[in-house]
Design an enzyme around this catalytic site. Structure first.
Site, PDB file in Angstrom:
ATOM      1  N   GLU A  99      12.986   2.482  13.912  1.00 56.87           N
ATOM      2  CA  GLU A  99      11.884   3.729  13.564  1.00 56.87           C
ATOM      3  C   GLU A  99      10.744   3.587  14.366  1.00 56.87           C
ATOM      4  OE1 GLU A  99      10.407   2.921   9.679  1.00 56.87           O
ATOM      5  OE2 GLU A  99      10.182   0.576   9.970  1.00 56.87           O
ATOM      6  N   LEU A 131      11.257   1.248   6.898  1.00 54.74           N
ATOM      7  CA  LEU A 131      10.541   1.819   5.611  1.00 54.74           C
ATOM      8  C   LEU A 131      11.229   3.010   5.073  1.00 54.74           C
ATOM      9  CD1 LEU A 131       7.778   1.294   4.057  1.00 54.74           C
ATOM     10  CD2 LEU A 131       6.964   3.143   4.991  1.00 54.74           C
ATOM     11  N   TYR A 148       0.958  -1.193  -0.002  1.00 51.63           N
ATOM     12  CA  TYR A 148      -0.075   0.230  -0.062  1.00 51.63           C
ATOM     13  C   TYR A 148       0.751   1.153   0.111  1.00 51.63           C
ATOM     14  CZ  TYR A 148       0.769   0.821   4.911  1.00 51.63           C
ATOM     15  OH  TYR A 148       1.485   1.225   6.210  1.00 51.63           O
ATOM     16  N   LYS A 150       6.379  -1.930   2.005  1.00 47.91           N
ATOM     17  CA  LYS A 150       5.193  -1.211   2.560  1.00 47.91           C
ATOM     18  C   LYS A 150       4.143  -2.170   2.215  1.00 47.91           C
ATOM     19  CE  LYS A 150       3.193   3.267   3.305  1.00 47.91           C
ATOM     20  NZ  LYS A 150       3.128   3.342   4.780  1.00 47.91           N
TER      21      LYS A 150
HETATM   22  N1  PLP Z   1       7.768   3.888   8.939  1.00 49.63           N
HETATM   23  C1  PLP Z   1       6.789   3.019   9.057  1.00 49.63           C
HETATM   24  C2  PLP Z   1       6.803   1.865   9.867  1.00 49.63           C
HETATM   25  C3  PLP Z   1       5.739   3.841   8.693  1.00 49.63           C
HETATM   26  O1  PLP Z   1       4.345   3.056   8.756  1.00 49.63           O
HETATM   27  C4  PLP Z   1       5.388   4.954   7.858  1.00 49.63           C
HETATM   28  C5  PLP Z   1       4.312   5.653   7.313  1.00 49.63           C
HETATM   29  O2  PLP Z   1       3.194   5.025   7.646  1.00 49.63           O
HETATM   30  C6  PLP Z   1       6.837   5.568   7.960  1.00 49.63           C
HETATM   31  C7  PLP Z   1       7.980   4.912   8.420  1.00 49.63           C
HETATM   32  C8  PLP Z   1       6.934   7.057   7.103  1.00 49.63           C
HETATM   33  O3  PLP Z   1       6.650   6.902   5.997  1.00 49.63           O
HETATM   34  P1  PLP Z   1       6.243   8.030   4.957  1.00 49.63           P
HETATM   35  O4  PLP Z   1       6.894   9.492   5.364  1.00 49.63           O
HETATM   36  O5  PLP Z   1       6.466   7.715   3.730  1.00 49.63           O
HETATM   37  O6  PLP Z   1       4.857   8.286   5.253  1.00 49.63           O
END
Ligand code: PLP
Length: 277
Positions: free
Chosen positions: A176, A200, A30, A144
């Protein structure tokens, strides 16, 4: 209105098969993409990450970037708010038997968009709380994936403890957040976990780094320990829907005596410029 497999329909008319592998296995990926002033923010970066996720699990991308852009913009034309959060998911599709391995299937594509309400700088300046937990997730956090059980467990914990986020660590190194990337400022330098299969690759993470460069903040893409997090001068989390949030309390202990830092303020301002550019 939502988009399901080529059609724009009312949400209550959108149905999928019980044999959809997204339903049976969480076999899908997603994206969450913010929209500001009716403009999809960093669409290309999101589409590139989507492609990387699809490649990792061997699902063929059903659309090219132009087609994605057309579909998303058409969906937005049904929405009133200028600020939106687009949720799109692609599952492997509907199989005839429940079996872990798969054949080539037509992917199921579902997209919805909901109003997004960014917090004001004033509201963010209040600071937020987090707790820490060992990272129990798998070793492909770069995908993701819609399989989000661990993240769900963490987010429920955050809700029950009335904190904004759960910050995760492997060994004693911070990876994270359960739904965000994590940054600290120590002696004027910004630290964040390097891109790896343990985090991610956040699109907002890249924007934070871009903004930090504009603020002349030295950047080290190296991991840091829980102890370094506890003694940081500043601590932030970032995500597409929450932008850049200062965390001023972790596990009940204050960061920087509970004060918001100057680095956050500068990076936040540049990020707003990028949003409105
Ligand atoms: N890390 C995780 C586990 C996430 O679920 C998300 C966003 O939902 C992020 C990092 C941040 O990603 P982004 O800046 O692309 O929203």
């Amino acid at each position: 209105m939502v988009f399901l497999n080529g059609e724009f329909i009312e949400k209550n008319q959108a149905h999928i098969s019980v044999m959809d592998r997204g339903f049976l296995f969480g076999d899908g990926v997603y994206e969450v993409i913010p929209v500001y002033n009716n403009k999809i923010f960093r669409l290309n970066a999101h589409l590139l990450r989507l492609q990387a996720s699809l490649n990792s699990i061997k699902i063929k991308n059903p659309y090219n970037p132009q087609k994605w852009s057309d579909i998303l913009n058409k969906l937005l034309s049904f929405c009133n708010n200028q600020e939106q959060s687009i949720y799109l998911q692609i599952s492997r599709g509907v199989s005839s038997k429940r079996k872990h391995s798969f054949n080539d299937l037509a992917p199921t594509v579902y997209i919805e968009s909901n109003p997004l309400q960014s917090k004001t700088k004033q509201a963010l300046k209040a600071g937020f709380s987090a707790i820490t937990q060992p990272d129990i997730r798998w070793h492909r956090c770069d995908i993701k994936s819609t399989s989000l059980l661990a993240n769900i467990m963490y987010s429920q914990q955050a809700k029950e403890k009335n904190v904004e986020e759960v910050i995760l660590y492997r060994g004693n190194q911070v990876t994270e957040g359960a739904t965000s990337n994590v940054f600290i400022i120590k002696n004027g330098t910004l630290f964040t976990h390097p891109i790896s299969t343990h985090i991610l690759p956040g699109i907002t993470r890249d924007l934070v780094l871009e903004s930090a460069r504009k603020c002349h903040i030295p950047i080290k893409k190296t991991s840091f320990s829980i102890n370094e997090l506890n003694t940081a001068d500043e601590l932030w989390i970032s995500s597409s829907t929450r932008e850049i949030m200062p965390i001023t309390q972790v596990d009940g202990k204050l960061i920087n005596r509970g004060n918001i830092g100057n680095a956050w303020s500068c990076v936040y301002d540049y990020y707003q410029n990028l949003k409105n550019a």
